[in-house]
Scaffold this motif. Sequence first.
Motif, mmCIF file in Angstrom:
data_model
loop_
_atom_site.group_PDB
_atom_site.id
_atom_site.type_symbol
_atom_site.label_atom_id
_atom_site.label_comp_id
_atom_site.label_asym_id
_atom_site.label_seq_id
_atom_site.Cartn_x
_atom_site.Cartn_y
_atom_site.Cartn_z
ATOM 1 N N LYS A 166 0.817 -1.221 0.000
ATOM 2 C CA LYS A 166 0.000 0.000 0.000
ATOM 3 C C LYS A 166 0.845 1.264 0.000
ATOM 4 O O LYS A 166 0.442 2.290 -0.548
ATOM 5 N N ASP A 167 2.015 1.217 0.640
ATOM 6 C CA ASP A 167 2.851 2.408 0.751
ATOM 7 C C ASP A 167 3.926 2.465 -0.319
ATOM 8 O O ASP A 167 4.858 3.258 -0.226
ATOM 9 N N ASP A 168 3.815 1.662 -1.367
ATOM 10 C CA ASP A 168 4.799 1.671 -2.455
ATOM 11 C C ASP A 168 4.650 2.966 -3.248
ATOM 12 O O ASP A 168 3.549 3.371 -3.612
ATOM 13 N N ALA A 195 1.423 6.000 -4.701
ATOM 14 C CA ALA A 195 2.004 5.815 -6.032
ATOM 15 C C ALA A 195 1.389 6.803 -7.013
ATOM 16 O O ALA A 195 0.167 6.835 -7.182
ATOM 17 N N PRO A 196 2.204 7.624 -7.690
ATOM 18 C CA PRO A 196 1.659 8.521 -8.722
ATOM 19 C C PRO A 196 1.049 7.711 -9.860
ATOM 20 O O PRO A 196 1.589 6.691 -10.280
ATOM 21 N N LEU A 197 -0.089 8.174 -10.343
ATOM 22 C CA LEU A 197 -0.803 7.478 -11.408
ATOM 23 C C LEU A 197 -0.683 8.237 -12.720
ATOM 24 O O LEU A 197 -0.882 9.461 -12.765
ATOM 25 N N PHE A 198 -0.344 7.509 -13.774
ATOM 26 C CA PHE A 198 -0.299 8.053 -15.128
ATOM 27 C C PHE A 198 -1.131 7.139 -16.028
ATOM 28 O O PHE A 198 -1.417 5.999 -15.663
ATOM 29 N N ALA A 199 -1.515 7.642 -17.189
ATOM 30 C CA ALA A 199 -2.358 6.853 -18.090
ATOM 31 C C ALA A 199 -1.921 7.048 -19.530
ATOM 32 O O ALA A 199 -1.482 8.141 -19.921
ATOM 33 N N GLY A 210 11.676 1.089 -14.427
ATOM 34 C CA GLY A 210 11.296 1.391 -13.046
ATOM 35 C C GLY A 210 9.856 1.755 -12.807
ATOM 36 O O GLY A 210 9.539 2.346 -11.763
ATOM 37 N N TRP A 211 8.946 1.412 -13.710
ATOM 38 C CA TRP A 211 7.538 1.743 -13.550
ATOM 39 C C TRP A 211 6.721 0.461 -13.424
ATOM 40 O O TRP A 211 7.071 -0.576 -14.004
ATOM 41 N N ASN A 212 5.625 0.544 -12.692
ATOM 42 C CA ASN A 212 4.653 -0.543 -12.671
ATOM 43 C C ASN A 212 3.580 -0.248 -13.708
ATOM 44 O O ASN A 212 3.100 0.887 -13.809
ATOM 45 N N VAL A 213 3.213 -1.255 -14.480
ATOM 46 C CA VAL A 213 2.265 -1.083 -15.580
ATOM 47 C C VAL A 213 1.068 -1.984 -15.348
ATOM 48 O O VAL A 213 1.217 -3.154 -14.982
ATOM 49 N N VAL A 214 -0.132 -1.441 -15.561
ATOM 50 C CA VAL A 214 -1.354 -2.233 -15.490
ATOM 51 C C VAL A 214 -2.182 -1.940 -16.735
ATOM 52 O O VAL A 214 -2.453 -0.781 -17.057
ATOM 53 N N TYR A 242 -10.048 3.196 -8.169
ATOM 54 C CA TYR A 242 -9.670 2.052 -7.341
ATOM 55 C C TYR A 242 -8.167 2.022 -7.085
ATOM 56 O O TYR A 242 -7.711 1.827 -5.949
ATOM 57 N N LEU A 243 -7.375 2.212 -8.134
ATOM 58 C CA LEU A 243 -5.920 2.186 -7.971
ATOM 59 C C LEU A 243 -5.452 3.306 -7.059
ATOM 60 O O LEU A 243 -4.510 3.130 -6.269
ATOM 61 N N HIS A 244 -6.101 4.458 -7.150
ATOM 62 C CA HIS A 244 -5.716 5.578 -6.296
ATOM 63 C C HIS A 244 -6.011 5.281 -4.831
ATOM 64 O O HIS A 244 -5.220 5.645 -3.939
ATOM 65 N N LYS A 245 -7.127 4.630 -4.558
ATOM 66 C CA LYS A 245 -7.467 4.273 -3.179
ATOM 67 C C LYS A 245 -6.600 3.120 -2.673
ATOM 68 O O LYS A 245 -6.242 3.069 -1.500
ATOM 69 N N GLU A 246 -6.283 2.190 -3.564
ATOM 70 C CA GLU A 246 -5.518 1.020 -3.168
ATOM 71 C C GLU A 246 -4.035 1.347 -2.963
ATOM 72 O O GLU A 246 -3.388 0.809 -2.061
#
Length: 586
Positions: A153-155, A230-234, A186-190, A222-226
Amino acid sequence: MPSLDCCDSAGSWVNPYGLLFNALALIPFWHYLLGFLIVSVLFLYNFLEFHLLEDVLSGFRGSPVSLTYNSCSHIYDSVVSKCRVLRGRYLATPWLSSPHIQTVFLNFHGRPPAFSYRRQLFHATDGGTIALDWLMSRDVSGGALLMDSSISKDDTTPIIVVVPGLTSDSASAYIKHLAFNTAKHGWNVVVSNHRGLGGVSITSDCFYNAGWTEDIRLVINYLHKEYPEAPLFAVGTSIGANVLVKYLGEDGENTPLAGAVALCSPWDLLIGDRFISRRLVQKFYDRALTIGLKGYAQLHQPHYSRLANWEGIKKSLSIRDFDNHATCLVGKFETVDTYYRRCSSTSYVGNVSIPLLCISALDDPVCTREAIPWDECRANKNIVLATIKHGGHLAFFEGITASGLWWVRAVEEFFNVLRSSPYMHVQQKMLSSSPHLSPDSTIDQGPYVNIADGMVAAMCNEQNKDDMVEELPEPPKKSDEEDNKMAFETKQDEHQTEAKDDVSPDIAESNNQTTCVQDVRHFDAISPVRRCLDLLSRQNKCSMWLLAYIAIITSWPLVASALQTVFRKKLRKFLPAALFRTHALK
């Protein structure tokens, strides 16, 4: 009539056509083959829009990237101007120097990297299922797939959400290029697959379309709450780019995304529909995409046979035919053109409130340059539009071996520079779950029902705040969202009463003259007029009294003369005759 025969030197008469045929017969056969080959090459060179000679004459330097932006744009000054890829040039792979060859090569081969995703099933309260395919940074670190436990959660590792194109999913070559290269850096991708794609069945009567923004909104929230740290990009590609830009325009500041990229967006679906059926080469793409859509429908035949015209779907020869027999019936759009107009992202560009990079190729054989909203992008300080002369649709292969895609490097560099700049968007306290800024935006958020004279309203929007995933640790706090929503509405419109059931209709702009409500039970045809009159009476009391005073003063001479004519006989009875004559003379 003159004779076709002529006299030779010996005085005998001969046929000139016979002489010509004899002369042509003396030419070697391989000369004809060579001439036919040259003509064919020239025809194909123009038909397939090759630009190899142009590249040769330019010394294989490629074409520069053209940037369109607002003169006061901080996104350009502090972010894009520091990106070497966007400030440089693009040279296509020499043996792929055609937009059509690049596009076909990408879809049939593409040379994607080899890796495996982690799958997470996202469930919405309407019964829909969305496949989220993850690729972690540590999964590809050191060139080996490690497949460790999920992120905490704190990643603080930034997350990129990818929205695929029409009938594409996480297995598409260009999606795998983007996912692997960004994860390697170095990024996580979904990858948020569309409903019914990625090997997941349709579990509700809601299907995705070119303007369906609810799924990406649910996934991002959901990703923002979870993962709040972590900064979110799209990144949206093709139809996914249209969905992403439309979502950004609908939500404005109320999005947790820090930045976004729209790649090869169709922008205006109506213009795109006219373009893809215009020339012979475009009709090939139209037919190929239709085959993909029919395959998608075949996978979910029980739903389509119940909700749409299955016989019409099987006979569809174009995207427009499929949309007419399937998309319009499932989404309750009156006509295909209505669907295209309401789902186009062009009208939402002005409302985008986060850093957005748009990349398009001018020779895109699927999404025409005619639909690019140049002026709208230039007017918005948050948008930078990058156009490249060549590149095809989602291709942009580079290098002699075509092992990489140029736009993947551009996206990665843009996000890296944006992340280290002070202009990365940070969401303020959420004001509303879905403040659709465009009057037609609610039309595309859920199942639909016709309510009055061609108007369409969404029925399941009230469920948006409650849509959850199996993995959510705790339900969202409704009370805070409701309080913030009421505070926002009170500040914007003082005349609105407190909505105890959280149903707040959106007043459409005067140009459209339509009203979309979130619950059909609360639809009132005259409520907008009542609210407008109430607003005028509250906010413009002085102006109304001033207008009344001016009206009385300007109309008094006419009213006085009319009263004098009406009451003249009565005045004669009560006033002396001399006084009346004196009064009349005056």
